[in-house]
Design an enzyme around this catalytic site. Structure first.
Site, mmCIF file in Angstrom:
data_model
loop_
_atom_site.group_PDB
_atom_site.id
_atom_site.type_symbol
_atom_site.label_atom_id
_atom_site.label_comp_id
_atom_site.label_asym_id
_atom_site.label_seq_id
_atom_site.Cartn_x
_atom_site.Cartn_y
_atom_site.Cartn_z
ATOM 1 N N CYS A 168 -3.147 7.223 -4.535
ATOM 2 C CA CYS A 168 -2.885 5.784 -4.561
ATOM 3 C C CYS A 168 -1.478 5.489 -5.076
ATOM 4 O O CYS A 168 -1.199 5.590 -6.272
ATOM 5 C CB CYS A 168 -3.926 5.048 -5.396
ATOM 6 S SG CYS A 168 -3.819 3.251 -5.223
ATOM 7 N N CYS A 216 0.858 -1.178 0.000
ATOM 8 C CA CYS A 216 0.000 0.000 0.000
ATOM 9 C C CYS A 216 0.896 1.230 0.000
ATOM 10 O O CYS A 216 1.644 1.450 0.956
ATOM 11 C CB CYS A 216 -0.924 -0.003 1.216
ATOM 12 S SG CYS A 216 -1.971 1.465 1.341
#
Length: 333
Positions: free
Chosen positions: A254, A91
């Site tokens: 992201c 992530c």
């Protein structure tokens, strides 16, 4: 005050997206590698994830990271990533949050102007270089895991949408990239429910008809992200709405999605090495990416991405479970 579980955490947000960095209460998760720990956590400890990210302690777009001892000698910390969709192999926004928290809390030796932290993740080693001034973490540049484009300009039959053109790339997770024009939707947050519905339908179609599979990381065999590309996007500035299973949008640009997008653009011949690429989220926040090299992953051509972004500490908490609490794992709403 009664409690049968106690977790300590430092909360942060990375360009708008939360990361609950869990510093205590979990213990060492079994496994010889961080991916083995991830798979063990999914099978045996997922109640901990649900407790920390679901309502009432979390929310429908909650994300977090659990600090662990590293499993490899060249890393400073191990990290397990949790969010409402499950446990991720990597992530980007979460790693930027982790690195910021480690510097801001003094959990690592802080060196100015750059503090380098090596993180053992389920997807591989990630190096975080934190720009520090006056003891403050100003920004973080990640050297991410190798990223690659698996499919370019394919189509998938989606109920209610018909044949949808898409590309699929890995940047730490798998991402389907779809032009918003291809589903006749505008880049407009007032239409977010329609965009989200289209994203979930596309994910489901890919996972039923043509699920991806990483050649080297066990258990990475699905697509839970659709990166809807806004009109006018190119290899200099790209805007997107990131729809995520089971039904929410990434608030940040992201990091792994930025890596996947750069891998796709490189595969098209549009993004060369050593050129800045700006990726903008649905709320207008930005990461700057750059490709610094080429490699291979399981025989596939791949690239080495970096991502630069910012995070801020928002709170320090202790999360308790009273034995009489009727929602020991929280709930989804």
């Amino acid at each position: 005050m009664r409690s049968k579980r106690l977790f300590t955490a430092v909360d942060s947000h990375t360009e708008g997206m939360p990361t609950r960095v869990v510093t205590g209460g979990v213990g060492v998760i079994p496994g010889a590698t961080m991916n083995e720990r991830r798979l063990h956590f999914i099978a045996e400890m997922d109640h901990v994830r649900r407790f920390l990210v679901n309502e009432p302690r979390g929310h429908a777009a909650m994300s977090g990271a659990i600090l662990q001892p590293p499993t490899r000698p060249d890393a400073d910390f191990g990290v397990l990533y949790i969010e409402v969709s499950g446990c991720l192999p990597m992530c980007g926004h979460g790693t930027i949050g982790v690195a910021t928290v480690l510097v801001e809390t003094g959990m690592v030796e802080v060196i100015e102007p750059v503090t380098t932290i090596r993180l053992d993740t389920p997807a591989g080693l990630v190096v975080a270089k934190v720009a520090v001034s006056d003891g403050h973490a100003d920004s973080v540049t990640l050297e991410n895991v190798p990223s690659y484009c698996e499919r370019l300009d394919e189509t998938i039959e989606v109920p209610g949408l018909g044949a949808v053109p898409y590309s699929l790339a890995f940047g730490g997770n798998f991402y389907a990239m779809v032009d918003l024009d291809a589903v006749n939707l505008p880049f407009d947050r007032s239409r977010q429910q329609e965009i989200l519905g289209a994203g979930l339908a596309i994910m489901n179609a890919i996972n039923l008809q043509a699920p991806p599979k990483h050649p080297q990381i066990e258990g990475v065999n699905h697509c839970h992200h659709v990166e809807f590309i806004a009109p006018g996007s190119d290899a200099v500035l790209s805007r997107h709405a990131m729809a995520i299973h089971p039904g929410w949008f990434d608030r940040s640009p992201c990091g792994t999605g930025t890596s996947a997008r750069m891998a796709e653009l490189h595969a098209r011949g549009e993004l060369p090495l050593h050129q800045d690429f700006v990726n903008e989220s649905f709320i207008g926040s930005r990461f700057t990416g750059r490709l610094i090299g080429e490699t291979t992953v399981g025989g596939l051509k791949a690239v080495l991405p970096t991502i630069t972004g910012r995070a801020w500490v928002t709170g320090i908490g202790q999360y308790l479970l009273d034995p009489s609490d009727p929602y020991p794992e929280g709930f989804e709403f």
